[in-house]
Write an enzyme that holds these catalytic residues in place. Structure first.
Site, PDB file in Angstrom:
ATOM      1  CD  GLU A  71     -75.049 -33.038  -9.773  1.00 23.73           C
ATOM      2  OE1 GLU A  71     -74.030 -33.469  -9.234  1.00 23.73           O
ATOM      3  OE2 GLU A  71     -75.286 -31.829  -9.898  1.00 23.73           O
ATOM      4  CB  THR A 145     -81.758 -33.545 -14.608  1.00 21.88           C
ATOM      5  OG1 THR A 145     -80.686 -34.362 -14.174  1.00 21.88           O
ATOM      6  CG2 THR A 145     -82.848 -33.564 -13.564  1.00 21.88           C
ATOM      7  CB  THR A 179     -73.066 -27.371 -21.467  1.00 23.46           C
ATOM      8  OG1 THR A 179     -74.421 -27.729 -21.729  1.00 23.46           O
ATOM      9  CG2 THR A 179     -72.985 -25.904 -21.139  1.00 23.46           C
ATOM     10  CD  GLU A 254    -105.944 -11.576 -19.027  1.00 26.30           C
ATOM     11  OE1 GLU A 254    -105.666 -10.485 -19.539  1.00 26.30           O
ATOM     12  OE2 GLU A 254    -106.250 -11.711 -17.832  1.00 26.30           O
TER      13      GLU A 254
END
EC number: 3.6.5.-
Length: 451
Positions: A71, A145, A179, A254
């Site tokens: 979005e 996402t 969230t 590494e």
């Protein structure tokens, strides 16, 4: 040249990207419009920053980065923000509709419409590189996402660039500050899908960073900008060895060689010191041994877990600034005498050190004090399994009632994928448990079974 391409996925990825590129520009003296004032270039001879920036004919430095979100609002802020001239407009890719915190939307329905555009853009960046070293992928575990699209992209990158390293910087859902309700689902689905495609994943737990901001920087209510700037410093420390010439240089492969004993055990714990506000730094002498000791304090870790309950498999100390090997060796010798720090018995040495002479840069108006030396510790410890256990437990509570599952099934997923992902994470927890068992104990157990 060993170039790295950064890929920032979703809101968390893009906002971490903002903080990181702001800091890189300050560190390399690149202005928001991509120009580098010429006094830097004459006789400097240091062009290591080309691993992260490519220079156009007009002398403009463009980040080797792609921002993707399903979005537009978050990336629109970059398009209109201070650094709008820094990025190539085609590097900022947005979709029309949100993944709505739903892994299935990010991975199947909406993600697949945009993934080819993204891969095409990455291909163009890769063609621009003389010797592509690998990808740094920034995302969260909790968002739709960040979880779904990232895992889709990683699968496709494995097909297109099989042998290139892929390192993740992932925001782990905080135990307290969530969230979204479905974060445990998304996290476990994405971890399962990307486990075999990622070479090394640095997890950052929002709550741990909140606490560091509160405690060390005296910010009562940390905002995402505060969190991201701190994360930016950490990412900068990890990538400093790729962008500056140092005494002991460390490159992407590494890290893996030294931190990842088994392919699946690739989640190092990150600790950074000193995180200190300008008022305090004034009154403290931050010697090499002090900042090294601070790295072994659970309070400075980026993921909430207790290494005193686990064992270290490997440990990478990345110093930057005014640091000499003699001090480092002394500091490490002191640490090794402490009994609270246990290594697994099959990995006796366990310390790798990188030193970089570029001191950490403070963002003007930021929270962190300007210090002359800092250290970032990457350690592979069995304690990080606690983080998985917490997440698995939350997943189980919801999945037992099949709560919210219909949203995923409605986007074309099957319930079997949930079970499969959960089993894979149970196996991951088991892997961590087995790695921590002393080899002597293990032999004893096997003998016991025979009689």
């Amino acid at each position: 040249m060993r170039e790295c391409i950064s890929i920032h996925v979703g809101q968390a990825g893009a906002q971490m990207g903002n903080a990181c590129w702001e800091l890189y520009c300050l560190e390399h003296g690149i202005q928001p419009d991509g120009q580098m004032p010429s006094d830097k270039t004459i006789g400097g001879g240091d062009d290591s920053f080309n691993t992260f920036f490519c220079e156009t004919g007009a002398g403009k430095h463009v980040p080797r980065a792609v921002f993707v979100d399903l979005e537009p609002t978050v990336i629109d802020e970059i398009r209109t923000g201070v650094y709008r001239q820094l990025f190539h407009p085609e590097q900022l890719i947005t979709g029309k509709e949100d993944a709505a915190n739903n892994y299935a939307r990010g991975h199947y329905t909406i993600g697949k419409e945009i993934v080819d555009i993204v891969l095409d853009r990455i291909r163009k960046l890769a063609d621009n590189c003389a010797g592509l070293q690998g990808f740094l992928i920034f995302h969260s575990f909790g968002g739709g996402t960040g979880s779904g699209f990232t895992s889709l992209l990683m699968e496709r990158l494995s097909v297109d660039y099989g042998k290139k390293s892929k390192l993740e910087f992932a925001i782990y859902p905080a135990p307290q500050v969530a969230t979204a309700v479905v974060e445990p689902y998304n996290s476990i689905l994405t971890t399962h899908t990307t486990l075999e495609h990622s070479d090394c994943a640095f997890m950052v737990d929002n709550e741990a960073i909140y606490d560091i901001c509160r405690r060390n920087l005296d910010i009562e209510r940390p905002t995402y900008t505060n969190l991201n700037r701190l994360i930016g410093q950490i990412v900068s420390s990890i990538t400093a060895s790729l962008r500056f010439d140092g005494a002991l240089n460390v490159d992407l492969t590494e890290f893996q060689t030294n931190l990842v004993p088994y392919p699946r055990i690739h989640f190092p714990l990150v600790t950074y010191a000193p995180v200190i506000s300008a008022e305090k730094a004034y009154h403290e002498q931050l010697s090499v041994s002090e900042i090294t000791n601070a790295c072994f304090e659970p309070a400075n870790q980026m993921v909430k877990c207790d290494p005193r309950h686990g064992k270290y498999m490997a440990c990478c100390l990345l110093y930057r600034g005014d640091v000499v090997p003699k001090d480092v060796n002394a500091a490490i010798a002191t640490i090794k005498t402490k009994r609270s720090i246990q290594f697994v018995d099959w990995c006796p040495t366990g310390f790798k050190v990188g030193i970089n002479y570029q001191p950490p840069t403070a963002v003007p108006g930021g929270d962190l004090a300007k210090v002359s030396r800092a250290v970032c510790m990457l350690s592979n410890t069995t304690a990080i399994a606690e983080a998985w256990a917490r997440l698995d437990h939350k997943f189980d509570l919801m999945y037992a009632k099949r709560a919210f599952v219909h949203w995923y099934v409605g986007e074309g997923m099957e319930e079997g994928e949930f079970t499969e992902a959960r089993e894979d994470l149970a196996a991951l927890e088991k892997d961590y448990e087995e790695v921590g068992v002393d080899s002597a104990d293990a032999e004893g157990e096997e003998e016991g079974e025979e009689y």
